[in-house]
Design a protein around this motif. Sequence first.
Motif, mmCIF file in Angstrom:
data_model
loop_
_atom_site.group_PDB
_atom_site.id
_atom_site.type_symbol
_atom_site.label_atom_id
_atom_site.label_comp_id
_atom_site.label_asym_id
_atom_site.label_seq_id
_atom_site.Cartn_x
_atom_site.Cartn_y
_atom_site.Cartn_z
ATOM 1 N N UNK A 64 38.503 19.889 58.328
ATOM 2 C CA UNK A 64 38.498 20.611 57.058
ATOM 3 C C UNK A 64 37.208 20.373 56.288
ATOM 4 N N UNK A 65 36.655 19.157 56.404
ATOM 5 C CA UNK A 65 35.433 18.859 55.663
ATOM 6 C C UNK A 65 34.232 19.621 56.217
ATOM 7 N N UNK A 66 34.345 20.157 57.432
ATOM 8 C CA UNK A 66 33.223 20.895 58.034
ATOM 9 C C UNK A 66 33.217 22.369 57.636
ATOM 10 N N UNK A 67 34.279 22.827 56.974
ATOM 11 C CA UNK A 67 34.320 24.223 56.552
ATOM 12 C C UNK A 67 33.383 24.431 55.355
ATOM 13 N N UNK A 68 32.571 25.473 55.419
ATOM 14 C CA UNK A 68 31.734 25.848 54.284
ATOM 15 C C UNK A 68 31.987 27.314 53.948
ATOM 16 N N UNK A 105 33.902 32.924 54.789
ATOM 17 C CA UNK A 105 33.635 34.370 54.737
ATOM 18 C C UNK A 105 33.924 35.026 56.088
ATOM 19 N N UNK A 106 33.556 34.357 57.157
ATOM 20 C CA UNK A 106 33.871 34.886 58.489
ATOM 21 C C UNK A 106 35.371 34.906 58.745
ATOM 22 N N UNK A 125 37.857 33.262 49.070
ATOM 23 C CA UNK A 125 36.884 32.253 49.497
ATOM 24 C C UNK A 125 36.628 31.249 48.386
ATOM 25 N N UNK A 126 36.506 31.741 47.134
ATOM 26 C CA UNK A 126 36.258 30.838 46.009
ATOM 27 C C UNK A 126 37.425 29.868 45.817
ATOM 28 N N UNK A 127 38.636 30.359 45.979
ATOM 29 C CA UNK A 127 39.802 29.483 45.818
ATOM 30 C C UNK A 127 39.903 28.503 46.984
ATOM 31 N N UNK A 128 39.746 29.030 48.194
ATOM 32 C CA UNK A 128 39.906 28.191 49.378
ATOM 33 C C UNK A 128 38.829 27.125 49.469
ATOM 34 N N UNK A 129 37.600 27.451 49.024
ATOM 35 C CA UNK A 129 36.499 26.489 49.120
ATOM 36 C C UNK A 129 36.754 25.227 48.305
ATOM 37 N N UNK A 130 37.676 25.296 47.346
ATOM 38 C CA UNK A 130 38.019 24.107 46.568
ATOM 39 C C UNK A 130 38.787 23.083 47.392
ATOM 40 N N UNK A 178 38.469 22.732 50.916
ATOM 41 C CA UNK A 178 37.816 22.377 52.184
ATOM 42 C C UNK A 178 36.396 21.905 51.879
ATOM 43 N N UNK A 179 35.661 21.567 52.935
ATOM 44 C CA UNK A 179 34.316 21.060 52.722
ATOM 45 C C UNK A 179 34.353 19.747 51.964
ATOM 46 N N UNK A 180 33.556 19.650 50.892
ATOM 47 C CA UNK A 180 33.537 18.437 50.099
ATOM 48 C C UNK A 180 34.840 18.231 49.339
ATOM 49 N N UNK A 181 35.631 19.265 49.195
ATOM 50 C CA UNK A 181 36.897 19.142 48.479
ATOM 51 C C UNK A 181 38.104 18.902 49.363
#
Length: 387
Positions: free
Chosen positions: A301-305, A310-311, A325-330, A332-335
Motif C-alpha cells: 500500500x505504501x508503494x501506491x502513488x 489514476x491508472x 484518487x484524491x480520497x484514496x491517496x489519503x 495509501x502511499x505515505x498515508x
Amino acid sequence: MNKIFSMSRKDVLTFVIFSAVVLLMPIWLQPFGAAYPDLMQKFAIFGILAIGFNVLFGLTGYLSFGHAAFLGVGSYTAVWTFKLFSMNPIPALILAVIMAGLFALAIGYVSLRRSGIYFSILTLAFAQMSYNLAYSVLTPITNGETGLQLELQDPRVIDSAFGSTSDGSLPVSNLFGLVDMNGIPGFYFCAVFLIIGFFITQRIFASPFGMMLRAIKSNQTRMNYTGFNTRPYTLTAFVISGMFAGLAGGLMAVTDPLAGAERMQWTASGEIVLMTILGGVGTLIGPVVGAWLIKYFENIFSSFNESVLHNLFAFLPDGVEKFVVEITSMFVGEGWHLTLGLIFMLVVTFLPGGMMEGFRRIGSLFNRDGGDKAKPNEKTPAPAPAE
C-alpha cells in the motif's frame, strides 16, 4: 524426550498446514503481488518475532514495550560476527540468540519485579535507554546513526583461515560458502527458522510449562497466595521471547548485513504489539497472520502513488476519477498508516480476539447446522433430580 515430540493429531495437522503455507509462499502470494524475495523474507522474520512475543504476552499477559531492544541486540551481534569471524550465518545466529537471551535475562530480572502498566513502562524505559546507547554513547560498537556495516578490511578470521578471498566487493552472507543468503535462498533459510520457531512455540503452548503460564495470566495473585513462586516461570518466558527477537534480528542481518539503532526505537516495539493484537493474542497462528498483514500493507500500500491510482481508476469519468484518487491517496502511499489504523480500530472494536476470531466466526457459519442442534430422532435427556 518422547513427550516433547509427541503431538496430537490436531497439532500435527496444524503444523503441516502451516509449514506448507510458509514453504509455498512464492506460489500463493503471486496473485497478491507480494511474491518477491525481500517481502517474503520480512514475512518470515517478523513472523518469528511475533510468535516469540506471543509466548510472553499471549501466555502470561505481561505486555512488553521493549522487545525491539532484543531485535537490535540480535542484529548488532550478527553483524559483528560477520565482521570478526565468518560470513556463515549459523554462528551469527547462535551468538545473536545467546546475546539477546542474556540481555533479556538482565532486563527481565529487574522489570518482572513489577506487573501491569509498571512492567510495561519499565520495559519501555530499558528499550529507550538501549536505543540512546546505540545511537550516541556506544558509537565505537554500534557506529551511531550511520549504523554498523561490513567493510572490506574486516578481519573475518575464520573465512581468512580457510582461504576465502574477496573480489574487491563487500561479501554476502553464505551458508558454508555454498549458497548466498539473498533472494529466494535467503527466504527459504528464514522460512525454515520460522517453521522451527512455530514448532517450539506449539510445544510450549501444549506443555505443562505453558499451562503454568496460562495460570499466571489467569490469576497470578492467587498463585502467589498459595506460596507458589511465579517469577522463575515469567522470567523464563521473558527470556524465551527475547531469544526469538534476537533470532529475528540476526536474520535481518543475514539477509541484509547491517544494523542500526532505529531497530530499537519504541515505535518498533509498538509494531510488534500491534502485530500480535491484530492477529490474535494467545493464539498460535494469529500473531504470524498479524505480522504478514502489517508487512503487506507497509510494502504494497505504501508503494501506491497518484499515477498508480489514476491508472487504477481510469475507467471512471474524469471528474469522478480525480475525486476518487484524491480520497484514496489519503489511505495509501505515505498515508498507509491511516489504513492500518482504521483496520486496527475495526478489529479491536468488532473482533477483540483479532483476525483469528474472525476466522472462527466464519468457520462457525458453515457449522451452524452441526452439533449445536439436536438431531430429529434424538431425544433430549431428562434433567437429573436435584440431590
